[in-house]
Design a protein around this motif. Structure first.
Motif, PDB file in Angstrom:
ATOM      1  N   LYS A  79     -50.152  44.963  49.061  1.00 32.55           N
ATOM      2  CA  LYS A  79     -49.058  44.387  48.282  1.00 32.55           C
ATOM      3  C   LYS A  79     -47.900  43.960  49.189  1.00 32.55           C
ATOM      4  N   ILE A  80     -47.516  44.823  50.119  1.00 32.45           N
ATOM      5  CA  ILE A  80     -46.393  44.514  51.010  1.00 32.45           C
ATOM      6  C   ILE A  80     -46.768  43.391  51.965  1.00 32.45           C
ATOM      7  N   ARG A  81     -48.004  43.403  52.467  1.00 31.02           N
ATOM      8  CA  ARG A  81     -48.430  42.315  53.369  1.00 31.02           C
ATOM      9  C   ARG A  81     -48.342  40.973  52.656  1.00 31.02           C
ATOM     10  N   THR A  82     -48.865  40.910  51.446  1.00 33.49           N
ATOM     11  CA  THR A  82     -48.852  39.652  50.686  1.00 33.49           C
ATOM     12  C   THR A  82     -47.432  39.199  50.381  1.00 33.49           C
ATOM     13  N   MET A  83     -46.572  40.141  50.011  1.00 33.59           N
ATOM     14  CA  MET A  83     -45.183  39.817  49.706  1.00 33.59           C
ATOM     15  C   MET A  83     -44.500  39.140  50.891  1.00 33.59           C
ATOM     16  N   HIS A  84     -44.663  39.718  52.089  1.00 34.49           N
ATOM     17  CA  HIS A  84     -44.035  39.160  53.275  1.00 34.49           C
ATOM     18  C   HIS A  84     -44.658  37.822  53.670  1.00 34.49           C
ATOM     19  N   GLU A  85     -45.962  37.731  53.600  1.00 37.53           N
ATOM     20  CA  GLU A  85     -46.627  36.486  53.975  1.00 37.53           C
ATOM     21  C   GLU A  85     -46.177  35.331  53.095  1.00 37.53           C
ATOM     22  N   GLU A  86     -46.126  35.561  51.788  1.00 39.36           N
ATOM     23  CA  GLU A  86     -45.741  34.485  50.866  1.00 39.36           C
ATOM     24  C   GLU A  86     -44.276  34.093  51.058  1.00 39.36           C
ATOM     25  N   TYR A  87     -43.436  35.071  51.356  1.00 47.91           N
ATOM     26  CA  TYR A  87     -42.029  34.744  51.601  1.00 47.91           C
ATOM     27  C   TYR A  87     -41.893  33.881  52.860  1.00 47.91           C
ATOM     28  N   ILE A  88     -42.591  34.248  53.918  1.00 52.09           N
ATOM     29  CA  ILE A  88     -42.520  33.483  55.169  1.00 52.09           C
ATOM     30  C   ILE A  88     -42.989  32.050  54.932  1.00 52.09           C
ATOM     31  N   LEU A  89     -44.072  31.889  54.197  1.00 43.72           N
ATOM     32  CA  LEU A  89     -44.589  30.547  53.937  1.00 43.72           C
ATOM     33  C   LEU A  89     -43.573  29.714  53.158  1.00 43.72           C
ATOM     34  N   ARG A  90     -42.872  30.326  52.218  1.00 41.43           N
ATOM     35  CA  ARG A  90     -41.853  29.582  51.465  1.00 41.43           C
ATOM     36  C   ARG A  90     -40.709  29.156  52.376  1.00 41.43           C
ATOM     37  N   ARG A  91     -40.273  30.047  53.281  1.00 33.77           N
ATOM     38  CA  ARG A  91     -39.109  29.756  54.105  1.00 33.77           C
ATOM     39  C   ARG A  91     -39.375  28.732  55.198  1.00 33.77           C
ATOM     40  N   ILE A  92     -40.596  28.670  55.717  1.00 29.55           N
ATOM     41  CA  ILE A  92     -40.846  27.703  56.792  1.00 29.55           C
ATOM     42  C   ILE A  92     -41.099  26.304  56.232  1.00 29.55           C
ATOM     43  N   LYS A  93     -41.270  26.213  54.923  1.00 27.44           N
ATOM     44  CA  LYS A  93     -41.317  24.927  54.215  1.00 27.44           C
ATOM     45  C   LYS A  93     -42.282  23.930  54.855  1.00 27.44           C
ATOM     46  N   GLY A  94     -43.511  24.352  55.002  1.00 29.65           N
ATOM     47  CA  GLY A  94     -44.549  23.436  55.461  1.00 29.65           C
ATOM     48  C   GLY A  94     -44.637  23.244  56.963  1.00 29.65           C
ATOM     49  N   ARG A  95     -43.777  23.873  57.743  1.00 33.14           N
ATOM     50  CA  ARG A  95     -43.898  23.778  59.207  1.00 33.14           C
ATOM     51  C   ARG A  95     -45.263  24.308  59.644  1.00 33.14           C
ATOM     52  N   ARG A  96     -45.838  23.631  60.575  1.00 29.67           N
ATOM     53  CA  ARG A  96     -47.121  24.083  61.140  1.00 29.67           C
ATOM     54  C   ARG A  96     -46.829  25.033  62.287  1.00 29.67           C
ATOM     55  N   ILE A  97     -47.019  26.327  62.068  1.00 34.14           N
ATOM     56  CA  ILE A  97     -46.768  27.341  63.087  1.00 34.14           C
ATOM     57  C   ILE A  97     -48.043  27.554  63.894  1.00 34.14           C
ATOM     58  N   THR A  98     -47.915  27.402  65.202  1.00 36.93           N
ATOM     59  CA  THR A  98     -49.100  27.574  66.071  1.00 36.93           C
ATOM     60  C   THR A  98     -49.122  28.936  66.759  1.00 36.93           C
ATOM     61  N   HIS A  99     -47.949  29.567  66.919  1.00 41.15           N
ATOM     62  CA  HIS A  99     -47.858  30.855  67.606  1.00 41.15           C
ATOM     63  C   HIS A  99     -46.893  31.766  66.848  1.00 41.15           C
ATOM     64  N   PHE A 100     -47.345  32.963  66.512  1.00 46.07           N
ATOM     65  CA  PHE A 100     -46.465  33.935  65.875  1.00 46.07           C
ATOM     66  C   PHE A 100     -46.178  35.054  66.869  1.00 46.07           C
ATOM     67  N   TYR A 101     -44.881  35.274  67.136  1.00 48.26           N
ATOM     68  CA  TYR A 101     -44.459  36.229  68.154  1.00 48.26           C
ATOM     69  C   TYR A 101     -43.932  37.513  67.503  1.00 48.26           C
TER      70      TYR A 101
END
Length: 344
Positions: A79-101
């Motif tokens: 539940k917590i993993r999904t919550m954070h993942e979906e929030y990040i996807l909303r905030r980056i607004k379609g940016r194509r992220i190639t590297h997560f640090y």
């Protein structure tokens, strides 16, 4: 055609320390664009906007996004993993992220959701053995791991104002000893003794005093332990300019204006102690008049202040009571001080 490398890192940066900076600087060296997502943090009183400003000033080439509505739950559940993942996807607004640090466990599942490379940077904390928790608990102990820009915002600035011979210097020095920190002496006195002519200074020299005092004060901030006790500021120099010349130069007026919001606590040392009639002072009557003018100026600038009366021990006791209740970024801090004797 080479694909644009866009990195993403996130955190609370509460506070930002060299471990965080090592990760950010590693990312900047490897990608074409870096996005930093900074979250609100219940564990610190330092506002999100202040922490975001550290990042923007130190890394103007990065894109800093403030996650005011970001999830606060932490843990490794679906539940917590999904919550954070979906929030990040909303905030980056379609940016194509190639590297997560990151240097945390969540690097794996967030990278997978982003379709990015999981770039772990010093997960064992071997390069910089520090954490935000350690810095919050004892900033002075870990100050070598904190950038000066950040460290200065962890220090409570305490300034003592008042007419000549109201005990400011003695009080600042005594409190610095008591709290194991440093104090900023009155630079104006040192300058005056070296440059005065017929007990006066030019308007330009008074600007030099205010400028020099501020420069020394900034340097001392990195040596301060929780508090920096300051003997007078640019407002006092401004008042002397009015007294000497009837006006102040624009730069001094601006330095005085900046001083109005520079300090976390302002104490006014009362003129209820015996006057020390040294050669460099103008008399007890002049002290009383100067004190009235300082009070009027504080009121005109709408600067909250606490009056200190009595002998040295009584004044120290009042300051101790205030410091025990005061929190630098607590919006209720001023109201909490209402119960302290003095004037707000």
């Amino acid at each position: 055609m080479r694909i644009k490398r866009t990195g993403l890192t996130l955190g609370k940066f509460a506070p930002l320390h060299k471990g965080h900076q090592y990760m950010i600087e590693t990312a900047l060296s490897e990608v074409d664009e870096l996005v930093i997502l900074i979250y609100d943090a219940a564990e610190t009183e330092i506002p999100l906007s202040v922490r975001a400003e550290w990042l923007r000033r130190l890394y103007p080439q990065a894109v800093v996004l403030e996650a005011w509505d970001g999830p606060q739950e932490v843990g490794d559940t679906p539940k917590i993993r999904t919550m954070h993942e979906e929030y990040i996807l909303r905030r980056i607004k379609g940016r194509r992220i190639t590297h997560f640090y990151s240097s945390e466990f969540y690097g794996e599942h967030v990278s997978r959701r982003l379709g990015a490379i999981n770039r772990q940077v010093d997960p064992g904390r071997t390069v910089f053995p520090v954490s935000g928790t350690l810095v919050r608990e004892d900033p002075f102990k870990w100050r070598d791991y904190v950038h000066p820009l950040v460290y200065r915002d962890l220090i409570t600035g305490v300034v003592f104002l008042g007419a000549p011979s109201t005990g400011k210097s003695t009080l600042a020095e005594a409190l610095a000893r008591k709290y194991g920190t440093v104090c900023m002496p009155e630079y104006g006195r040192e300058y005056w003794e070296a440059h005065q002519v017929d007990r006066r200074l030019t308007p330009e020299q008074l600007v030099e005093i205010a400028r020099g005092h501020l420069e020394r004060e900034e340097r001392l901030l990195t040596s301060a332990n929780r508090y920096l006790f300051v003997d007078t500021n640019a407002i006092t120099t401004y008042m002397f300019s009015l007294d000497y010349h009837g006006f102040a130069l624009p730069e001094l007026e601006e330095l005085a204006r900046m001083a109005a919001s520079r300090y976390d606590l302002v104490f006014l040392c009362a003129d209820d102690i015996p006057y020390d009639d040294t050669w460099d002072r103008s008399g007890e009557v002049k002290r009383a008049v100067f004190q009235k003018r300082i009070i009027a100026d504080l009121k005109q600038r709408r600067i909250p202040y606490i009056e200190l009366r009595g002998n040295l021990d009584e004044r120290i006791a009042t300051v101790e009571r205030v410091l025990a209740r005061f929190r630098k970024y607590d919006s209720l801090g001023e109201w909490a001080l209402r119960g302290i004797e003095g004037r707000m």
